[in-house]
Motif scaffolding. Structure first.
Motif, PDB file in Angstrom:
ATOM      1  N   ASP A 187       0.804  -1.164  -0.035  1.00  0.00           N
ATOM      2  CA  ASP A 187      -0.092  -0.104  -0.042  1.00  0.00           C
ATOM      3  C   ASP A 187       0.736   1.245   0.065  1.00  0.00           C
ATOM      4  OD1 ASP A 187      -2.283  -1.574   0.148  1.00  0.00           O
ATOM      5  OD2 ASP A 187      -2.441  -1.595   2.265  1.00  0.00           O
ATOM      6  N   SER A 188       0.277   2.331  -0.499  1.00  0.00           N
ATOM      7  CA  SER A 188       1.210   3.577  -0.523  1.00  0.00           C
ATOM      8  C   SER A 188       0.944   4.435   0.659  1.00  0.00           C
ATOM      9  CB  SER A 188       0.627   4.554  -1.980  1.00  0.00           C
ATOM     10  OG  SER A 188       1.507   5.465  -1.993  1.00  0.00           O
ATOM     11  N   LEU A 189       2.024   4.854   1.111  1.00  0.00           N
ATOM     12  CA  LEU A 189       1.995   5.713   2.300  1.00  0.00           C
ATOM     13  C   LEU A 189       2.502   7.105   1.971  1.00  0.00           C
ATOM     14  CD1 LEU A 189       3.257   3.404   5.225  1.00  0.00           C
ATOM     15  CD2 LEU A 189       0.641   4.200   4.845  1.00  0.00           C
ATOM     16  N   PRO A 190       1.944   8.183   2.351  1.00  0.00           N
ATOM     17  CA  PRO A 190       2.595   9.396   2.054  1.00  0.00           C
ATOM     18  C   PRO A 190       3.854   9.578   2.858  1.00  0.00           C
ATOM     19  CG  PRO A 190       0.694   9.881   3.441  1.00  0.00           C
ATOM     20  CD  PRO A 190       0.747   8.281   3.085  1.00  0.00           C
ATOM     21  N   LEU A 191       5.141  10.029   2.150  1.00  0.00           N
ATOM     22  CA  LEU A 191       6.326   9.888   2.717  1.00  0.00           C
ATOM     23  C   LEU A 191       6.490  10.917   3.990  1.00  0.00           C
ATOM     24  CD1 LEU A 191       9.307   8.937   2.811  1.00  0.00           C
ATOM     25  CD2 LEU A 191       9.885  10.186   0.965  1.00  0.00           C
ATOM     26  N   VAL A 192       6.281  12.348   3.646  1.00  0.00           N
ATOM     27  CA  VAL A 192       6.335  13.457   4.422  1.00  0.00           C
ATOM     28  C   VAL A 192       5.557  13.276   5.766  1.00  0.00           C
ATOM     29  CG1 VAL A 192       6.171  15.711   4.903  1.00  0.00           C
ATOM     30  CG2 VAL A 192       7.240  14.910   2.530  1.00  0.00           C
ATOM     31  N   GLU A 193       4.298  12.871   5.511  1.00  0.00           N
ATOM     32  CA  GLU A 193       3.389  12.771   6.617  1.00  0.00           C
ATOM     33  C   GLU A 193       3.763  11.553   7.529  1.00  0.00           C
ATOM     34  OE1 GLU A 193       2.626  13.272   3.553  1.00  0.00           O
ATOM     35  OE2 GLU A 193       1.097  14.817   3.538  1.00  0.00           O
ATOM     36  N   SER A 194       4.050  10.291   6.995  1.00  0.00           N
ATOM     37  CA  SER A 194       4.670   9.363   7.563  1.00  0.00           C
ATOM     38  C   SER A 194       5.692   9.420   8.274  1.00  0.00           C
ATOM     39  CB  SER A 194       4.603   7.911   6.673  1.00  0.00           C
ATOM     40  OG  SER A 194       3.334   7.820   6.160  1.00  0.00           O
ATOM     41  N   LEU A 195       6.673  10.066   7.700  1.00  0.00           N
ATOM     42  CA  LEU A 195       8.022  10.436   8.482  1.00  0.00           C
ATOM     43  C   LEU A 195       7.745  11.432   9.623  1.00  0.00           C
ATOM     44  CD1 LEU A 195      10.795  10.019   8.302  1.00  0.00           C
ATOM     45  CD2 LEU A 195      11.268  11.823   6.711  1.00  0.00           C
ATOM     46  N   THR A 196       6.881  12.348   9.498  1.00  0.00           N
ATOM     47  CA  THR A 196       6.512  13.353  10.508  1.00  0.00           C
ATOM     48  C   THR A 196       5.845  12.569  11.762  1.00  0.00           C
ATOM     49  OG1 THR A 196       6.314  15.156   8.979  1.00  0.00           O
ATOM     50  CG2 THR A 196       5.360  15.429  11.083  1.00  0.00           C
ATOM     51  N   ALA A 197       5.087  11.382  11.517  1.00  0.00           N
ATOM     52  CA  ALA A 197       4.555  10.823  12.465  1.00  0.00           C
ATOM     53  C   ALA A 197       5.276  10.091  13.403  1.00  0.00           C
ATOM     54  CB  ALA A 197       3.437  10.083  12.007  1.00  0.00           C
ATOM     55  N   LEU A 198       6.266   9.505  12.379  1.00  0.00           N
ATOM     56  CA  LEU A 198       7.314   8.481  12.980  1.00  0.00           C
ATOM     57  C   LEU A 198       8.491   9.225  13.697  1.00  0.00           C
ATOM     58  CD1 LEU A 198       8.819   5.815  12.978  1.00  0.00           C
ATOM     59  CD2 LEU A 198      10.277   6.492  11.033  1.00  0.00           C
ATOM     60  N   ILE A 199       8.685  10.408  13.437  1.00  0.00           N
ATOM     61  CA  ILE A 199       9.793  11.382  14.285  1.00  0.00           C
ATOM     62  C   ILE A 199       8.977  11.688  15.671  1.00  0.00           C
ATOM     63  CG2 ILE A 199      11.054  13.218  14.169  1.00  0.00           C
ATOM     64  CD1 ILE A 199      11.144  13.176  11.311  1.00  0.00           C
ATOM     65  N   ASP A 200       7.803  12.131  15.440  1.00  0.00           N
ATOM     66  CA  ASP A 200       7.073  12.694  16.721  1.00  0.00           C
ATOM     67  C   ASP A 200       6.751  11.811  17.744  1.00  0.00           C
ATOM     68  OD1 ASP A 200       6.709  15.128  15.530  1.00  0.00           O
ATOM     69  OD2 ASP A 200       4.611  14.989  14.722  1.00  0.00           O
ATOM     70  N   SER A 201       6.545  10.406  17.084  1.00  0.00           N
ATOM     71  CA  SER A 201       6.281   9.180  17.993  1.00  0.00           C
ATOM     72  C   SER A 201       7.683   9.023  18.991  1.00  0.00           C
ATOM     73  CB  SER A 201       5.771   8.181  17.451  1.00  0.00           C
ATOM     74  OG  SER A 201       6.481   7.589  16.366  1.00  0.00           O
ATOM     75  N   SER A 202       8.990   9.183  18.262  1.00  0.00           N
ATOM     76  CA  SER A 202      10.009   8.935  18.948  1.00  0.00           C
ATOM     77  C   SER A 202      10.489  10.135  19.736  1.00  0.00           C
ATOM     78  CB  SER A 202      11.097   8.936  17.851  1.00  0.00           C
ATOM     79  OG  SER A 202      11.398  10.056  17.379  1.00  0.00           O
ATOM     80  N   GLY A 203       9.483  11.043  20.133  1.00  0.00           N
ATOM     81  CA  GLY A 203       9.827  11.947  21.117  1.00  0.00           C
ATOM     82  C   GLY A 203      10.469  13.231  20.479  1.00  0.00           C
ATOM     83  N   HIS A 204      10.676  13.383  19.257  1.00  0.00           N
ATOM     84  CA  HIS A 204      11.511  14.322  18.766  1.00  0.00           C
ATOM     85  C   HIS A 204      10.541  15.447  17.823  1.00  0.00           C
ATOM     86  CE1 HIS A 204      15.164  12.691  20.223  1.00  0.00           C
ATOM     87  NE2 HIS A 204      14.909  11.627  19.718  1.00  0.00           N
ATOM     88  N   ARG A 205       9.754  16.425  18.449  1.00  0.00           N
ATOM     89  CA  ARG A 205       8.747  16.934  17.384  1.00  0.00           C
ATOM     90  C   ARG A 205       9.574  17.972  16.833  1.00  0.00           C
ATOM     91  NH1 ARG A 205       3.626  15.611  18.289  1.00  0.00           N
ATOM     92  NH2 ARG A 205       2.977  14.236  20.244  1.00  0.00           N
TER      93      ARG A 205
END
Length: 368
Positions: free
Chosen positions: A240-258
């Motif tokens: 399935d296709s995932l939006p790169l920028v949005e998915s990367l932003t969510a990944l970084i935020d979930s790691s505690g580095h907003r």
């Protein structure tokens, strides 16, 4: 079928060729019948088991014996040996040798009848002797057809082997991809959760319940993040296709580095395969930063160029004590494999200058 024809010719010859006896001309006819029969039966020998020179010798002797039988016999179907032997010469021998034997047979058989050698010359026209060389054409055509069929079968078998090899390669590639996804989801998440639970267990002895609660909450948040990563893995396996920028932003935020992501260049849609692998590379880098540089600042840059997409993950040195632990040792290897699958490159190493000196940087460059 070939054996039936051979036995038919031999049987017809013994039944019709005369004279046939144990003395004088009858003995000569009998001997020549035996020689012709053996020469005709020899065509059933496997080609691989008979040297080419031996093939030429026994066919030449058989043709000479066939012409001699026509001359010695008074009546019967002795000429059938010549037809069948010449036809098989065209099938078994190279074209040049086969044509030479066919010409020899025509000249011998035609000469026997033309010069009225033997008692049966008046029963067959001499022109019939010349036609004994014609079956060589049938033999040559059958030989060419057999070679074409053999070549087609070999080509089909080769294509089947190539298809099986390609399928095995595809299976191994897919296994490698699934192994990397399992490593990313399970190894990272479980390692982080284990660290938090060990920390909470150690803090219980100190009686500091606030820190214990904080470690426990961190473990809970990591469990939630693991569920998200599991969903991403399912998306990846389903392509399935995932939006790169949005998915990367969510990944970084979930790691505690907003607000740690910087995007440069013109944002464009990236193929699903590239998106999934870039997200996994970012996840691996963020996990390594948390493990080896706790408390350090993390910066992520995503750059869109005309012919490539570049992902940089840089962390500053640790500000808290690094807890010793055992890693899988597959993180950087997995990142390199992911980049290689996309035709890209991975560079990783310590930061030697700037505000993050002493930290670590991972840079992935993906073409397209």
């Amino acid at each position: 079928m070939q054996w039936v024809l051979t036995l038919f010719v031999i049987g017809a010859a013994f039944a019709t060729v005369r004279p046939l006896g144990l003395e004088g001309r009858g003995l000569a006819v009998a001997a020549l019948l035996v020689v012709n029969s053996l020469a005709l039966a020899a065509r059933h020998l496997p080609e691989a088991g008979v040297p080419p020179r031996a093939d030429l010798v026994w066919m030449t002797l058989g043709i000479v014996a066939a012409a001699a039988l026509i001359g010695v016999s008074r009546s019967g179907s002795s000429y059938l040996f010549a037809y069948f032997l010449v036809g098989h010469a065209g099938f078994r021998l190279p074209v040049g040798r086969a044509v030479t034997l066919a010409v020899l047979c025509s000249l011998l058989c035609g000469g026997v009848l033309y010069f009225r050698i033997g008692p049966g010359h008046h029963l067959l026209p001499w022109a019939l002797g010349l036609t004994t060389g014609l079956p060589v054409v049938v033999g040559i055509v059958n030989r060419s057809r057999r070679r074409a069929v053999t070549a087609a079968i070999e080509a089909a078998e080769s294509a089947e082997r190539a298809a099986r090899a390609e399928a095995r390669t595809a299976v191994l590639t897919e296994r490698g991809r699934i192994a990397r996804d399992v490593h990313d989801v399970l190894a990272h998440s479980l390692a982080g959760i284990n660290m938090q639970l060990e920390l909470a267990d150690a803090l219980l002895d100190t009686g500091d319940l606030e820190k214990v609660r904080a470690a426990n909450q961190k473990a809970h948040s990591m469990v939630k993040e693991s569920l998200k990563q599991a969903q991403w893995t399912v998306h990846a396996l389903r392509e399935d296709s995932l939006p790169l920028v949005e998915s990367l932003t969510a990944l970084i935020d979930s790691s505690g580095h907003r607000d740690a992501l910087t995007v440069t260049g013109t944002v464009r849609e990236v193929p699903s395969r590239a998106t999934q692998n870039l997200l996994r590379i970012a996840q691996e880098s963020l996990t390594n930063a948390a493990r080896h540089a706790p408390g350090g600042e993390v910066r992520v840059e995503l750059a869109f160029a005309a012919g490539s997409t570049t992902l940089k993950v840089r962390n500053s040195p640790a500000t808290r004590a690094v807890r010793t632990g055992v890693g899988s040792g597959m993180g950087l290897i997995g990142m390199r494999e992911r980049a290689a699958l996309l035709g890209g490159t991975i560079t990783a190493g310590p930061v030697t200058e700037g505000p993050d000196e002493g930290g670590w940087q991972v840079e992935a460059v993906i073409p397209g």
